[in-house]
Write a protein that holds these residues in place. Structure first.
Motif, mmCIF file in Angstrom:
data_model
loop_
_atom_site.group_PDB
_atom_site.id
_atom_site.type_symbol
_atom_site.label_atom_id
_atom_site.label_comp_id
_atom_site.label_asym_id
_atom_site.label_seq_id
_atom_site.Cartn_x
_atom_site.Cartn_y
_atom_site.Cartn_z
ATOM 1 N N ASP A 254 -2.149 54.924 -17.777
ATOM 2 C CA ASP A 254 -2.591 54.531 -19.104
ATOM 3 C C ASP A 254 -1.867 55.381 -20.135
ATOM 4 O OD1 ASP A 254 -4.229 56.982 -19.551
ATOM 5 O OD2 ASP A 254 -5.498 56.103 -18.007
ATOM 6 N N THR A 255 -2.125 55.106 -21.414
ATOM 7 C CA THR A 255 -1.307 55.696 -22.469
ATOM 8 C C THR A 255 -1.582 57.163 -22.758
ATOM 9 O OG1 THR A 255 -2.856 54.861 -24.131
ATOM 10 C CG2 THR A 255 -0.939 53.488 -23.612
ATOM 11 N N ASN A 256 -2.590 57.740 -22.131
ATOM 12 C CA ASN A 256 -2.828 59.171 -22.353
ATOM 13 C C ASN A 256 -2.456 60.009 -21.131
ATOM 14 O OD1 ASN A 256 -4.871 58.542 -20.621
ATOM 15 N ND2 ASN A 256 -6.542 59.339 -21.883
ATOM 16 N N ARG A 257 -1.736 59.397 -20.190
ATOM 17 C CA ARG A 257 -1.340 60.107 -18.974
ATOM 18 C C ARG A 257 0.115 60.579 -19.073
ATOM 19 N NH1 ARG A 257 -4.643 62.321 -15.813
ATOM 20 N NH2 ARG A 257 -3.232 62.003 -14.060
ATOM 21 N N ARG B 75 12.583 50.732 -26.365
ATOM 22 C CA ARG B 75 13.595 51.043 -25.344
ATOM 23 C C ARG B 75 12.923 51.316 -24.000
ATOM 24 N NH1 ARG B 75 18.824 53.104 -25.185
ATOM 25 N NH2 ARG B 75 19.385 53.505 -23.025
ATOM 26 N N ALA B 76 11.846 52.089 -23.998
ATOM 27 C CA ALA B 76 11.143 52.391 -22.751
ATOM 28 C C ALA B 76 10.589 51.123 -22.121
ATOM 29 C CB ALA B 76 10.024 53.393 -23.008
ATOM 30 N N GLY C 274 11.367 46.587 -18.019
ATOM 31 C CA GLY C 274 11.272 45.143 -17.884
ATOM 32 C C GLY C 274 10.061 44.536 -18.574
ATOM 33 N N VAL C 275 9.521 45.246 -19.560
ATOM 34 C CA VAL C 275 8.335 44.785 -20.282
ATOM 35 C C VAL C 275 8.755 44.004 -21.523
ATOM 36 C CG1 VAL C 275 6.362 45.540 -21.667
ATOM 37 C CG2 VAL C 275 6.827 46.620 -19.465
ATOM 38 N N LEU D 157 1.226 45.672 -34.030
ATOM 39 C CA LEU D 157 0.521 45.149 -32.863
ATOM 40 C C LEU D 157 1.487 44.947 -31.698
ATOM 41 C CD1 LEU D 157 -2.012 42.586 -34.369
ATOM 42 C CD2 LEU D 157 -2.359 44.996 -33.778
ATOM 43 N N ARG D 158 2.720 44.568 -32.000
ATOM 44 C CA ARG D 158 3.719 44.489 -30.932
ATOM 45 C C ARG D 158 3.908 45.856 -30.283
ATOM 46 N NH1 ARG D 158 8.719 46.019 -30.493
ATOM 47 N NH2 ARG D 158 8.968 46.382 -32.736
ATOM 48 N N LEU D 159 3.920 46.891 -31.119
ATOM 49 C CA LEU D 159 4.025 48.251 -30.610
ATOM 50 C C LEU D 159 2.868 48.570 -29.669
ATOM 51 C CD1 LEU D 159 5.651 51.014 -31.148
ATOM 52 C CD2 LEU D 159 3.773 51.555 -32.676
ATOM 53 N N GLN D 160 1.655 48.178 -30.062
ATOM 54 C CA GLN D 160 0.483 48.426 -29.229
ATOM 55 C C GLN D 160 0.590 47.697 -27.891
ATOM 56 O OE1 GLN D 160 -1.388 50.674 -30.737
ATOM 57 N NE2 GLN D 160 -0.091 50.342 -32.527
ATOM 58 N N LEU D 161 1.016 46.451 -27.950
ATOM 59 C CA LEU D 161 1.121 45.660 -26.721
ATOM 60 C C LEU D 161 2.206 46.205 -25.800
ATOM 61 C CD1 LEU D 161 0.645 42.041 -28.082
ATOM 62 C CD2 LEU D 161 -0.707 43.119 -26.268
ATOM 63 N N GLU D 162 3.319 46.615 -26.372
ATOM 64 C CA GLU D 162 4.371 47.197 -25.538
ATOM 65 C C GLU D 162 3.864 48.447 -24.846
ATOM 66 O OE1 GLU D 162 8.675 45.864 -27.349
ATOM 67 O OE2 GLU D 162 7.822 47.758 -28.032
ATOM 68 N N ALA D 163 3.109 49.260 -25.568
ATOM 69 C CA ALA D 163 2.567 50.480 -24.972
ATOM 70 C C ALA D 163 1.582 50.154 -23.858
ATOM 71 C CB ALA D 163 1.884 51.329 -26.048
ATOM 72 N N GLN D 164 0.691 49.220 -24.102
ATOM 73 C CA GLN D 164 -0.286 48.835 -23.083
ATOM 74 C C GLN D 164 0.392 48.295 -21.834
ATOM 75 O OE1 GLN D 164 -3.382 46.207 -24.399
ATOM 76 N NE2 GLN D 164 -3.924 47.470 -26.159
ATOM 77 N N LYS D 165 1.341 47.377 -22.040
ATOM 78 C CA LYS D 165 1.990 46.737 -20.901
ATOM 79 C C LYS D 165 2.893 47.707 -20.144
ATOM 80 C CE LYS D 165 3.174 42.369 -21.283
ATOM 81 N NZ LYS D 165 3.770 41.095 -21.771
#
Length: 215
Positions: free
Chosen positions: A160-163, A94-95, A100-101, A144-152
């Motif tokens: 980044d993902t720890n901010r 959802r995020a 728009g990712v 892996l889709r989850l990882q890519l969504e988080a990165q993008k």
């Protein structure tokens, strides 16, 4: 590219450690539901099925009962961890959509190929995801889709993902989806900004795995 691949190896653990920020303690009873996300139920039977997939993969990966029992002992919070992943998948999607990712099938395949190269092959990658993150082989590309969504999403936000900015976006998505967790699987203490579930810890100790992967 190498940095993105290395980040992916750590991202599942990082998300698992911070995901309690997304959960809300539900007051309403939802018979048969482990959680309700965006008005859609994650049923107890669905959760049990996902846990069963992991246990079956663990059973297939070891040679004897002693090794299997050791694997079970090392994933004692599997049910809660699995539910957390199922909720997070929807929240993050959802995020990402709000920002728009999107993630393509080709991007997932490229990430998988890169990770397989790092791990030493497809089987080794599947074993790593199973042992460290409780993800069975048939759910690898989904994760892996989850990882890519988080990165993008992080890149789209210029962070980044720890901010905090990244987790704020997930928190807003969580509120929009009105995440309602069955108290059987834990609660969220807003005042203490921590999970009030001391007897049945939700989050595994992933520090060792993070240290190993960062070497």
């Amino acid at each position: 590219m190498h940095r993105r691949r290395r980040t992916a190896l750590l991202l599942t653990a990082a998300i698992a450690a911070a995901a309690p920020l997304l959960t809300a303690c539900g007051n309403d009873a939802h018979p048969g539901a482990a959680a309700v996300v965006g008005g859609q139920r994650i049923t107890v039977s669905q959760l049990e099925e996902r846990v069963g997939e992991v246990r079956a993969a663990q059973r297939a990966a070891v040679r004897n009962d002693a090794q299997y029992q050791q694997a079970i002992a090392g994933t004692g919070t599997l049910t809660r961890d699995t539910l957390q992943t199922m909720i997070l998948d929807r929240v993050l999607h959802r995020a990402a959509a709000d920002a728009g990712v999107t993630v393509t099938r080709r991007e997932i395949q490229e990430m998988r190929s890169g990770l397989e190269e790092q791990a030493g092959g497809a089987k080794q990658l599947e074993t790593t995801w199973l042992q460290q993150y409780g993800i069975p082989p048939q759910r690898l590309e989904e994760n892996l889709r989850l990882q890519l969504e988080a990165q993008k999403l992080a890149e789209k936000l210029g962070t980044d993902t720890n901010r905090p900015e990244f987790w704020k976006a997930l928190s807003e998505a969580s509120k929009d989806l009105n995440v309602d967790l069955n108290p059987r699987y834990g609660t969220w203490d807003v005042q203490k900004s921590s999970r009030a579930d001391a007897k049945t810890p939700w989050v595994r100790d992933v520090s060792a795995a993070q240290a190993q992967q960062s070497m």
